[in-house]
Design a protein around this motif. Structure first.
Motif, PDB file in Angstrom:
ATOM      1  N   THR A  67       0.830  -1.206   0.000  1.00  0.00           N
ATOM      2  CA  THR A  67       0.000   0.000   0.000  1.00  0.00           C
ATOM      3  C   THR A  67       0.864   1.255   0.000  1.00  0.00           C
ATOM      4  O   THR A  67       0.597   2.217  -0.743  1.00  0.00           O
TER       5      THR A  67
ATOM      6  N   PHE B  43       1.127   4.337  -2.767  1.00  0.00           N
ATOM      7  CA  PHE B  43       1.123   5.772  -2.476  1.00  0.00           C
ATOM      8  C   PHE B  43       2.381   6.450  -3.017  1.00  0.00           C
ATOM      9  O   PHE B  43       2.341   7.589  -3.493  1.00  0.00           O
TER      10      PHE B  43
ATOM     11  N   PHE C 198      -5.548  10.895  -2.844  1.00  0.00           N
ATOM     12  CA  PHE C 198      -4.776  11.228  -1.656  1.00  0.00           C
ATOM     13  C   PHE C 198      -5.655  11.971  -0.645  1.00  0.00           C
ATOM     14  O   PHE C 198      -5.142  12.736   0.163  1.00  0.00           O
TER      15      PHE C 198
ATOM     16  N   PHE D  20      -7.937   9.815   3.842  1.00  0.00           N
ATOM     17  CA  PHE D  20      -7.150   9.158   4.885  1.00  0.00           C
ATOM     18  C   PHE D  20      -7.237   9.877   6.224  1.00  0.00           C
ATOM     19  O   PHE D  20      -6.336   9.778   7.042  1.00  0.00           O
TER      20      PHE D  20
ATOM     21  N   TYR E  47       0.796   9.772  13.212  1.00  0.00           N
ATOM     22  CA  TYR E  47      -0.403  10.045  12.415  1.00  0.00           C
ATOM     23  C   TYR E  47      -1.041  11.368  12.819  1.00  0.00           C
ATOM     24  O   TYR E  47      -1.495  12.139  11.958  1.00  0.00           O
TER      25      TYR E  47
ATOM     26  N   HIS F  20       0.995  11.524   5.285  1.00  0.00           N
ATOM     27  CA  HIS F  20      -0.283  11.333   5.969  1.00  0.00           C
ATOM     28  C   HIS F  20      -0.865   9.962   5.654  1.00  0.00           C
ATOM     29  O   HIS F  20      -1.286   9.213   6.557  1.00  0.00           O
ATOM     30  N   ALA F  21      -0.890   9.620   4.370  1.00  0.00           N
ATOM     31  CA  ALA F  21      -1.415   8.315   3.964  1.00  0.00           C
ATOM     32  C   ALA F  21      -0.563   7.182   4.532  1.00  0.00           C
ATOM     33  O   ALA F  21      -1.085   6.169   5.028  1.00  0.00           O
ATOM     34  N   SER F  22       0.750   7.341   4.474  1.00  0.00           N
ATOM     35  CA  SER F  22       1.652   6.305   4.986  1.00  0.00           C
ATOM     36  C   SER F  22       1.520   6.157   6.498  1.00  0.00           C
ATOM     37  O   SER F  22       1.591   5.041   7.031  1.00  0.00           O
TER      38      SER F  22
ATOM     39  N   ILE G 220      -8.237   0.448   4.788  1.00  0.00           N
ATOM     40  CA  ILE G 220      -7.777   1.252   3.649  1.00  0.00           C
ATOM     41  C   ILE G 220      -8.608   0.869   2.434  1.00  0.00           C
ATOM     42  O   ILE G 220      -8.575  -0.281   1.982  1.00  0.00           O
TER      43      ILE G 220
END
Length: 422
Positions: free
Chosen positions: A130, A134, A221, A224, A344, A404-406, A420
């Motif tokens: 994932t 990204f 993007f 999340f 996060y 942010h996504a990671s 996700i």
């Protein structure tokens, strides 16, 4: 001039709607992650560990094999006609102390451990795949940022060249703008290569053969943002994390090893049955008729090795070690969840900072500087500084979206949850 024409052709080929610089095949995240689960070669190899451990259960069920022995003898006195004979016997070891049951229980426990390890492998594979998806999105955005910057600087360089010939600006400014355009072009080349490299990794994770067609990620993007409670995340991780379950199962495996070590110290019995045949002795002094003897016996090994308790001690200390390892894994899980939670939260705040209008403000400043420069009201250096600032703001923006996504992926990886979906 040829250099600029060459890039113009590259830009038209790579980023026009025809897109013939390299073949692309867009893939949604759901289709991508499904192919990773089905076709990833490393994951497929790990699955064989379960099959191997299940085969070990069948091996543990095997009883000791019987042993067949035969022999022939000649009394060696042919002149005296002492005769000859043969014997045959079969022996079988009877395991006592529950050795077979202990072996089976150990094999079953090891199989369960292998299954947990496979689950943990997929947990990490899914998260890594994932993040790679990204990364491909981020790299594509960076290519677009540099392409747009190059095109704007190239347009400005061409304009400066004309203005320098007319005497409106110094030649050095025209050369400087042209140099900046060339530098951006080199950066663009490298960024395109980085993007393609990221796409190659997508194919690798999906277990696909590399070809001229590269799989590209679909641009998303913006989905999340989540709200979590740290205590709930830690509790869920303690209940569901496969590696923690594996550590707990490893304690059971250690106990089964200890039980088998104790069972191995019990003395086994050997049963033997056989016959011995002696032929007729034709000796004139002491003739003897042929005979057949039946033999049944029990053998008891003298286990002097039981005085050496190395195997038992090793198994005992292994149980203590597995207990400590489980506690360490439990603490590690708590730490990972807490760290991922804080990261996060920080990523959320960074994304919110960009939503205050930083991008729009940087773009407005750049456009204003270019307009003023063309009117002779500002210097080229100010334009270049504004361009670099705008590029950095855009690059930081996409880096922040990626972070942010990671960070969400890492938090859900650590907490043992997964939602996700975009």
């Amino acid at each position: 001039m040829c250099f600029l024409i060459g890039f113009a052709l590259l830009a038209d080929l790579a980023y026009s709607q025809s897109d013939t610089a390299f073949q692309k095949k867009p893939i949604s995240y759901q289709d991508y992650i499904e192919l990773v689960g089905k076709n990833n070669v490393g994951y497929a190899a790990e699955k064989f560990n379960v099959k191997i451990s299940e085969a070990g259960i069948e091996s543990a069920k095997v009883f000791p094999d019987p042993e067949l022995s035969t022999g022939w003898f000649d009394n060696g006195q042919r002149r005296m006609n002492m005769g000859y004979g043969y014997n045959a016997a079969i022996g079988w070891t009877i395991e006592l102390g529950g050795k077979r049951k202990a072996r089976i229980n150990l094999a079953k426990s090891e199989t369960e451990l292998t299954k947990y390890l496979l689950q943990d492998y997929f947990r990490n594979l899914r998260a890594d795949a994932t993040i790679q998806y990204f990364d491909a999105i981020q790299k594509e955005h960076l290519v677009k940022v540099l392409l747009n910057s190059y095109q704007a600087m190239d347009k400005l360089a061409k304009s400066d060249s004309i203005r320098a010939k007319l005497g409106a600006i110094p030649n050095v400014d025209a050369k400087q703008s042209k140099l900046e355009a060339g530098t951006m072009l080199n950066d663009l080349y490298q960024t395109i290569a980085d993007w393609k490299t990221s796409l190659v990794n997508l194919n690798l994770l999906m277990g696909a053969e590399q070809s001229d067609t590269l799989t590209t990620a679909v641009d998303h993007f913006t989905t999340f943002d989540r709200n979590f409670i740290l205590a709930d995340l830690i509790l869920n991780a303690q209940n569901t994390r496969a590696d923690l379950m594996a550590a707990l199962q490893n304690k059971d495996v250690s106990q089964k090893i200890l039980q088998l070590a104790k069972a191995n110290r019990v003395i086994d019995l050997g049963l033997t049955g056989g016959i011995t045949y002696s032929s007729y002795v034709r000796n004139t002094i002491a003739p003897t008729p042929s005979t057949t003897q039946t033999v049944i016996g029990i053998s008891i090994p003298l286990k002097f090795s039981n005085n050496r308790s190395g195997e038992l001690k090793t198994a005992y200390y292994t149980t203590l070690q597995s207990e400590a390892q489980y506690k360490q894994t439990e603490l590690q899980v708590q730490a990972e969840v807490t760290q991922a939670y804080f990261n996060y939260q920080a990523a959320q705040k960074q994304v919110a900072q960009f939503n205050t209008g930083l991008l729009a403000e940087a773009k407005t400043i750049l456009e204003g500087k270019i307009y003023s420069y063309k009117r002779g009201e500002t210097t080229l250096l100010e334009v270049l500084n504004a361009q670099r600032t705008y590029n950095e703001v855009q690059q930081n923006y996409y880096q922040t979206l990626f972070n942010h996504a990671s960070a969400l992926v890492e938090l859900e990886r650590a907490a043992g949850i997964w939602d996700i979906n975009f």
